[in-house]
Design a protein around this motif. Structure first.
Motif, short mmCIF file in Angstrom:
data_model
loop_
_atom_site.label_atom_id
_atom_site.label_comp_id
_atom_site.label_asym_id
_atom_site.label_seq_id
_atom_site.Cartn_x
_atom_site.Cartn_y
_atom_site.Cartn_z
N LEU A 197 0.88 -1.17 0.00
CA LEU A 197 0.00 0.00 0.00
C LEU A 197 0.91 1.21 0.00
N LEU A 198 0.95 1.90 -1.14
CA LEU A 198 1.88 3.01 -1.37
C LEU A 198 1.20 4.36 -1.25
N ASN A 199 1.99 5.36 -0.91
CA ASN A 199 1.60 6.76 -1.04
C ASN A 199 2.37 7.26 -2.27
N ARG A 200 1.71 7.18 -3.41
CA ARG A 200 2.35 7.39 -4.70
C ARG A 200 2.31 8.86 -5.08
N PHE A 201 3.46 9.40 -5.54
CA PHE A 201 3.48 10.75 -6.08
C PHE A 201 2.81 10.71 -7.45
N ARG A 202 1.95 11.66 -7.74
CA ARG A 202 1.19 11.66 -8.99
C ARG A 202 1.98 12.35 -10.11
N TRP A 203 3.00 11.63 -10.63
CA TRP A 203 3.81 12.18 -11.72
C TRP A 203 2.97 12.48 -12.95
N GLU A 204 1.90 11.74 -13.16
CA GLU A 204 1.08 11.88 -14.36
C GLU A 204 0.13 13.08 -14.30
N ASP A 205 0.07 13.76 -13.17
CA ASP A 205 -0.89 14.85 -12.96
C ASP A 205 -0.47 16.10 -13.73
N PRO A 206 -1.25 16.53 -14.73
CA PRO A 206 -0.88 17.73 -15.49
C PRO A 206 -1.20 19.03 -14.76
N GLY A 207 -1.92 18.98 -13.64
CA GLY A 207 -2.34 20.20 -12.96
C GLY A 207 -1.52 20.59 -11.75
N GLN A 208 -0.30 20.08 -11.63
CA GLN A 208 0.51 20.39 -10.45
C GLN A 208 0.76 21.88 -10.29
#
Length: 156
Positions: A54-65
């Motif tokens: 169970l990970l706390n994943r960074f949302r690299w795919e998020d275009p709205g950072q």
């Protein structure tokens, strides 16, 4: 009367992907780079031949950072057809330890089976002996603002 909107209705759909070969696994590896997880959130189910995190994943795919700031999301990373699990550089007795996942790679063995290697920050690693690649990554919560309020950085 209309129902309330859900995260699934938004433009930023939750990740739910699988991997059946090394190329697919590279995609999951990229999505999981810099994910963090407490050591207590690893499970090896020998009878089911399943290993899960169970990970706390960074949302690299998020275009709205740039609009809302860096985000993380809790994700379930599952590997099936796992015959054995080994680790190095991890002290399982430290229940408060938080691990950081850097990459996931497949190494084919002579018999067609192989190993999935999860490389962790600080020289740690988890090795999964597997019959074949069968992995899945699924977001299980709504995204939340990254506590650090910044993206992970890897200085050269």
């Amino acid at each position: 009367m209309s129902d309330d909107a859900t995260f699934e209705d938004s433009h930023d759909k939750p990740v739910n992907i699988g991997a059946l070969d090394a190329d697919d696994l590279q995609v999951i590896s990229a999505l999981c780079q810099d994910a963090v997880f407490p050591i207590t959130e690893m499970r090896w189910q020998a009878k089911a031949q399943r290993f899960a995190l169970l990970l706390n994943r960074f949302r690299w795919e998020d275009p709205g950072q740039d609009r809302h700031g860096p985000e993380r999301v809790q994700s379930l990373l599952v590997f099936d057809n796992v015959l054995g699990v080994a680790s190095q550089g991890i002290d399982r007795s430290q229940s408060d330890m938080v691990l950081s996942l850097l990459s996931i790679a497949w190494n084919t063995g002579d018999d067609g089976a192989g190993e999935i290697r999860l490389t962790l920050a600080g020289d740690g690693a988890i090795r999964l002996k597997a019959e074949a690649i069968e992995a899945g990554l699924r977001d299980v919560t709504r995204p939340y603002r990254a506590p650090s309020r910044s993206a992970p950085d890897h200085p050269a």
